[in-house]
Structures are given as C-alpha cells and as structure tokens.
Design an enzyme around this catalytic site. Structure first.
Site, PDB file in Angstrom:
ATOM      1  N   ASP A  94      -2.470  -7.947  -5.416  1.00  0.00           N
ATOM      2  CA  ASP A  94      -2.892  -6.737  -4.736  1.00  0.00           C
ATOM      3  C   ASP A  94      -3.227  -5.622  -5.718  1.00  0.00           C
ATOM      4  O   ASP A  94      -2.658  -5.572  -6.807  1.00  0.00           O
ATOM      5  CB  ASP A  94      -1.710  -6.273  -3.860  1.00  0.00           C
ATOM      6  CG  ASP A  94      -2.159  -5.494  -2.650  1.00  0.00           C
ATOM      7  OD1 ASP A  94      -3.375  -5.332  -2.464  1.00  0.00           O
ATOM      8  OD2 ASP A  94      -1.287  -5.054  -1.873  1.00  0.00           O
ATOM      9  N   GLN A 142       1.087 -11.283  -3.036  1.00  0.00           N
ATOM     10  CA  GLN A 142      -0.311 -10.846  -2.973  1.00  0.00           C
ATOM     11  C   GLN A 142      -0.763 -10.401  -4.353  1.00  0.00           C
ATOM     12  O   GLN A 142      -0.032  -9.676  -5.028  1.00  0.00           O
ATOM     13  CB  GLN A 142      -0.428  -9.633  -2.058  1.00  0.00           C
ATOM     14  CG  GLN A 142      -0.500  -9.951  -0.586  1.00  0.00           C
ATOM     15  CD  GLN A 142      -0.679  -8.671   0.218  1.00  0.00           C
ATOM     16  OE1 GLN A 142      -0.107  -7.633  -0.105  1.00  0.00           O
ATOM     17  NE2 GLN A 142      -1.480  -8.738   1.257  1.00  0.00           N
ATOM     18  N   CYS A 171       0.795  -1.240   0.000  1.00  0.00           N
ATOM     19  CA  CYS A 171       0.000   0.000   0.000  1.00  0.00           C
ATOM     20  C   CYS A 171       0.826   1.289   0.000  1.00  0.00           C
ATOM     21  O   CYS A 171       0.616   2.142  -0.867  1.00  0.00           O
ATOM     22  CB  CYS A 171      -0.986   0.015   1.157  1.00  0.00           C
ATOM     23  SG  CYS A 171      -1.410  -1.585   1.828  1.00  0.00           S
ATOM     24  N   ARG A 185       6.582 -11.030   5.906  1.00  0.00           N
ATOM     25  CA  ARG A 185       6.082 -10.725   7.256  1.00  0.00           C
ATOM     26  C   ARG A 185       6.725 -11.692   8.229  1.00  0.00           C
ATOM     27  O   ARG A 185       6.766 -12.898   7.971  1.00  0.00           O
ATOM     28  CB  ARG A 185       4.556 -10.880   7.312  1.00  0.00           C
ATOM     29  CG  ARG A 185       3.869  -9.851   6.433  1.00  0.00           C
ATOM     30  CD  ARG A 185       2.374  -9.979   6.455  1.00  0.00           C
ATOM     31  NE  ARG A 185       1.804  -9.038   5.485  1.00  0.00           N
ATOM     32  CZ  ARG A 185       0.531  -8.963   5.157  1.00  0.00           C
ATOM     33  NH1 ARG A 185      -0.336  -9.779   5.759  1.00  0.00           N
ATOM     34  NH2 ARG A 185       0.093  -8.108   4.273  1.00  0.00           N
ATOM     35  N   LYS A 229     -15.021  -2.825   5.228  1.00  0.00           N
ATOM     36  CA  LYS A 229     -14.478  -3.728   4.207  1.00  0.00           C
ATOM     37  C   LYS A 229     -15.431  -4.873   3.883  1.00  0.00           C
ATOM     38  O   LYS A 229     -16.300  -5.219   4.679  1.00  0.00           O
ATOM     39  CB  LYS A 229     -13.138  -4.311   4.668  1.00  0.00           C
ATOM     40  CG  LYS A 229     -13.254  -5.286   5.824  1.00  0.00           C
ATOM     41  CD  LYS A 229     -11.915  -5.954   6.155  1.00  0.00           C
ATOM     42  CE  LYS A 229     -12.048  -6.661   7.495  1.00  0.00           C
ATOM     43  NZ  LYS A 229     -10.791  -7.103   8.055  1.00  0.00           N
ATOM     44  N   HIS A 245      -8.296  -0.749  -1.090  1.00  0.00           N
ATOM     45  CA  HIS A 245      -7.343  -1.862  -1.220  1.00  0.00           C
ATOM     46  C   HIS A 245      -8.155  -3.077  -1.647  1.00  0.00           C
ATOM     47  O   HIS A 245      -9.224  -3.319  -1.098  1.00  0.00           O
ATOM     48  CB  HIS A 245      -6.707  -2.247   0.120  1.00  0.00           C
ATOM     49  CG  HIS A 245      -6.149  -1.121   0.923  1.00  0.00           C
ATOM     50  ND1 HIS A 245      -4.815  -1.008   1.212  1.00  0.00           N
ATOM     51  CD2 HIS A 245      -6.748  -0.071   1.534  1.00  0.00           C
ATOM     52  CE1 HIS A 245      -4.618   0.050   1.969  1.00  0.00           C
ATOM     53  NE2 HIS A 245      -5.763   0.644   2.185  1.00  0.00           N
ATOM     54  N   HIS A 262      -4.662  -1.242  -5.614  1.00  0.00           N
ATOM     55  CA  HIS A 262      -5.196  -0.084  -4.910  1.00  0.00           C
ATOM     56  C   HIS A 262      -5.865   0.835  -5.913  1.00  0.00           C
ATOM     57  O   HIS A 262      -5.271   1.167  -6.934  1.00  0.00           O
ATOM     58  CB  HIS A 262      -4.082   0.644  -4.148  1.00  0.00           C
ATOM     59  CG  HIS A 262      -3.506  -0.221  -3.067  1.00  0.00           C
ATOM     60  ND1 HIS A 262      -2.388  -0.988  -3.262  1.00  0.00           N
ATOM     61  CD2 HIS A 262      -3.933  -0.483  -1.811  1.00  0.00           C
ATOM     62  CE1 HIS A 262      -2.144  -1.685  -2.147  1.00  0.00           C
ATOM     63  NE2 HIS A 262      -3.069  -1.401  -1.260  1.00  0.00           N
TER      64      HIS A 262
HETATM   65 ZN    ZN Z   1      -3.282  -2.187   0.594  1.00  0.00          ZN
END
Ligand code: ZN
Length: 375
Positions: free
Chosen positions: A114, A112, A65, A94, A202, A248, A116
């Site tokens: 991912d 991910q 992000c 992580r 979310k 996200h 945005h």
């Molecule tokens: Zn994010």
C-alpha cells in the site's frame, strides 16, 4: 518507524490497533463495521462493569489509510515538502464470513503493498503517471504481458465539488491516453462510467494469466474525502492552508492473493528468481556427502536458496521427488563430480543433464536468480 526507501517513497509502519474514534472520523466505523474487528483489553471485556478498567474500544486496522493521514498530519507541512509519498507493506485484518474464505485468494489477515501520496492539484498528473509506470513495470517483472487499465468515473452519490471531479477526471483521462500510446496499444484501456468510489475516481488494473483468466489486482484511487474528514492541510506558497489531494495506490493488492495468482499463472513452475526453493543438491552415494555440503554452502554464500539431500535413497527417487515439489534446479553429485569440482544439472521439465564446473554453474544461476528490476 520510518525508513527512506531507495527511490521516492518513505516506508512507514502505522499501528495495528487504533482507537475507535479514529475510525469514526474516517467513516469506516459507520459504513465498514461489518468487515472490522473490534478490540478491547481482555480484562475490560471480562469485567464490563469495572469502571476502573480501560473500557475503550479499538479496531484492528482493516486499511492503512487513516494511519497514513495521521503521519502526514504530524507537524506542519509546507508546499515545499510535497508530494509526500508514504508506503507500507501493511498487515490488515478484515472480517469475512467463514464461507467466503478461499485459500490464499480470500483470507481474514493479509498484507497490502500500500501507499498514499499526498500532493498538490498541480502535481496530480505527474503522480498518477509515476504510479502507473511503477504498477505496470512490476506486473511486467512478474511476467505478465497482457494487462488492462480501466478508469472508473463519478457515481451519482458522491462527495467533493464538480470542479474537483472535472479536474481529476480530465487528468486521469489524459493519463489513460498516455498509457495506451506509450504501450503502442498493447495495454488495453477503457472507462467504467459511474463506477468510481463516492470519494473519487480510480484506475483499476487487470492482468491476464497464462491460460487467459483475468485478475483484478492494483488500484490508483484519488480521494477528496479523507483529507477533508481529518482536516489534513499543507501551507501553500501564499501562506494559506490548502487541502492536499490524496492518492491511494496498491500494486499487487493483497500479497497473499497475488501469490495465489502467481502460483496459478506459473502452475507452480516459478522462474528461478521467484522460486522459494531454488536448488537441491542430491547425492548419488554417501561418498559424495561432504562435497554436496560444500556445494550447498557455496550456493548459499552466493545468495541462492539451496538445500542438500543426502538421504540414503536412489538418485532417481530423489530427482522425482524434488521435481514433483517443482524445484527448478537439481544438482546431482557423485564421486566424479566431487573429484572434478563439477555439478550435474537437471532443470525442471527437461530430461537433459548438463555437466559444468561449480563456479560456472553458480555464476549463471546467480544471474538468473536476480529479480528483473535489478538486472
Ligand atoms: Zn488507502
């Protein structure tokens, strides 16, 4: 690096290592540090007293992000450019205690899927609907029929004013209703009262696998916090600075974990388009070796993952071994097939054998091996 994806996202690649100060701005250094890896130059680490050395601390990104906010902030953004949709197959790390690690399901480094989306408040509804359509269609492509979408609403401790929460939750409730209606009630929806993140409401997506286990995978997370922390803005039609809404979204979540879920769901029997090894061409006798090589070359040229097995073993032994390895298609070739230009096909889990011309076999396998969204 940026690449315009077919469709609507721009694919980006944010740096793997970013200065600690960025994570202080995002807040992660404060509330997420137990899960983060700190990085320094090895020289500086071994010579902490050396003031000449670059003693800065960086972090291996645990999330994509903040990097994407930086990309959004590059240059002045106009309302005309909105929405800005940035996607990344982001490799994140992580820290997890070793006892928490579990196969593919929980690892320290993962990818991910991912993205945005930075949009105006007016665009939020459309963006949420678009994201939902994409997420649910991807699950369907993987063969999941039963899924549920839950909306998590405002928790007691939160950032952002009530007006923003009211607006976002109202839009998301509406989206939830649309999802249920469009699916004819097939997709279950519900509300997790007070379970939203402190920075926004979310959606959570849960899949049910072949034997009824449920897996929470994707999320669509509205965020009032990060754009503010980083001072992200766009110029609206009245030439005023305005804070964008940040959404996200991840579809599979962790690709590694999702692969684990797929293995569980199919019990290893992948459909042809997903199988890592699609075809093995096994010879009955050494006389057919050259033909088998030719068959494999043609399969590969047609885009299929194929390999040859010309080992000096009995054909039943070879078939058994590749069946145990869950290869979906085994082509058996002897002299008869070589003379006829044909193949003898055995499908995983079936005792039947089908003989057909190599050309026909390739045509039907290529169709079956095409991912559902491209058919
Ligand atoms: Zn994010």
């Amino acid at each position: 690096m940026r690449r315009r994806l077919e469709g609507t996202y721009e694919e980006v690649n944010a740096p793997q290592i970013l200065d600690k100060s960025l994570w202080e701005t995002s807040g992660h250094w404060g509330w997420y540090n137990e899960n983060m890896f700190g990085v320094k130059s090895a020289h500086a680490m071994m010579n902490e007293e050396d003031e000449e050395a670059d003693q800065r601390v960086f972090a291996l990104k645990p999330m994509n992000c903040p990097g994407h906010v930086q990309i959004f902030k590059h240059g002045l953004r106009s309302y005309r450019e909105m929405p800005v949709r940035l996607a990344e197959f982001g490799n994140v790390h992580r820290y997890e205690p070793s006892g928490a690690l579990h196969g593919l399901m929980r690892v320290r480094g993962f990818t991910q899927d991912d993205a945005h989306v930075f949009c105006t408040e007016e665009q939020m509804r459309d963006e949420c609907l678009r994201i939902n359509d994409l997420i649910l269609s991807v699950y369907k492509d993987f063969g999941f029929e039963e899924m549920s979408v839950l909306l998590s609403t405002r928790p007691e401790k939160r950032v952002g004013d009530d007006e923003s929460w009211d607006n976002a939750e109202e839009i998301m409730m509406d989206v939830l209703k649309t999802i249920e209606e469009q699916s004819g009630g097939k997709i279950k929806t519900g509300i997790n009262e007070g379970e939203g993140a402190f920075y926004g409401p979310k959606f959570e997506y849960t899949l049910k696998d072949a034997i009824g286990r449920t897996w929470q995978c994707g999320t669509t997370q509205v965020d009032f916090n990060l754009p503010e922390r980083f001072g992200a803005f766009y110029i609206d039609s009245d030439s005023n600075k305005k804070q964008p809404v940040m959404i996200h979204r991840a579809i599979c979540g962790s690709m590694e974990r999702f692969l684990g879920i797929l293995i569980e769901n199919f019990a290893g029997h992948f459909p042809l388009w997903l199988a890592p090894q699609q075809v093995v061409v096994a010879t009955i006798t050494g006389d057919a070796d050259a033909y088998a090589e030719e068959v494999v070359a043609k399969l590969k040229k047609a885009g299929l993952q194929a390999k040859v097995d010309t080992r000096n073993e009995k054909i039943n032994y070879k078939v058994r071994e590749h069946s145990l390895a869950k290869v979906p298609v085994i082509m058996v070739c002897g002299m008869r097939e070589a003379e006829e230009g044909s193949v003898n096909i055995r499908r995983l889990g079936s005792k039947d054998q089908t003989s057909m011309s190599l050309e026909d076999a390739i045509a039907s396998l290529v169709e079956e091996a095409t991912p559902p969204d491209l058919r």
